[in-house]
Design an enzyme around this catalytic site. Structure first.
Site, short mmCIF file in Angstrom:
data_model
loop_
_atom_site.label_atom_id
_atom_site.label_comp_id
_atom_site.label_asym_id
_atom_site.label_seq_id
_atom_site.Cartn_x
_atom_site.Cartn_y
_atom_site.Cartn_z
N CYS A 63 0.86 -1.18 0.00
CA CYS A 63 0.00 0.00 0.00
C CYS A 63 0.90 1.23 0.00
CB CYS A 63 -0.97 0.00 1.19
SG CYS A 63 -0.19 0.25 2.78
N ARG A 64 0.39 2.36 0.43
CA ARG A 64 1.18 3.59 0.41
C ARG A 64 2.31 3.56 1.44
NH1 ARG A 64 0.90 8.33 3.27
NH2 ARG A 64 1.84 10.12 2.24
#
Length: 99
Positions: A63-64
């Site tokens: 993810c980020r």
């Protein structure tokens, strides 16, 4: 929960290792760039799309920053999948990206 850092993932890909990477960011985030070959399944859809995953394969969740992928890792681990969380997420990614 197993984890791996972004640099190690990048090195494995550079060395020709085939990895099953699942990016759990939202589609607009992924449109800005993702790890080449990664499959996008937003975190909110993971329980509805887990049938697209093979329990016989190993997956790296991205993810980020590592938070959402950690949640996805815990969820899929509980469902019997072999999953590893990429700590630091795309913020720490040093390899190429595809748009």
């Amino acid at each position: 929960m197993k984890s791996i850092d972004a640099k190690t993932v990048a090195e494995k890909l550079e060395n020709g290792k085939e990895l099953n990477i699942i990016d759990v960011r939202e589609t607009d985030e992924v449109a800005e760039g993702k790890i080449p070959g990664a499959k996008n399944i937003p975190l909110g859809l993971i329980e509805f799309r887990e049938n697209e995953l093979d329990q016989g394969k190993e997956y790296i969740m991205v993810c980020r920053s590592g938070g959402r992928s950690g949640k996805a890792t815990q969820y899929l681990e509980g469902r019997g999948f072999d999953v590893t969380n990429m700590t630091g997420g795309m913020l720490d990614w040093v390899g190429p990206v595809e748009k």
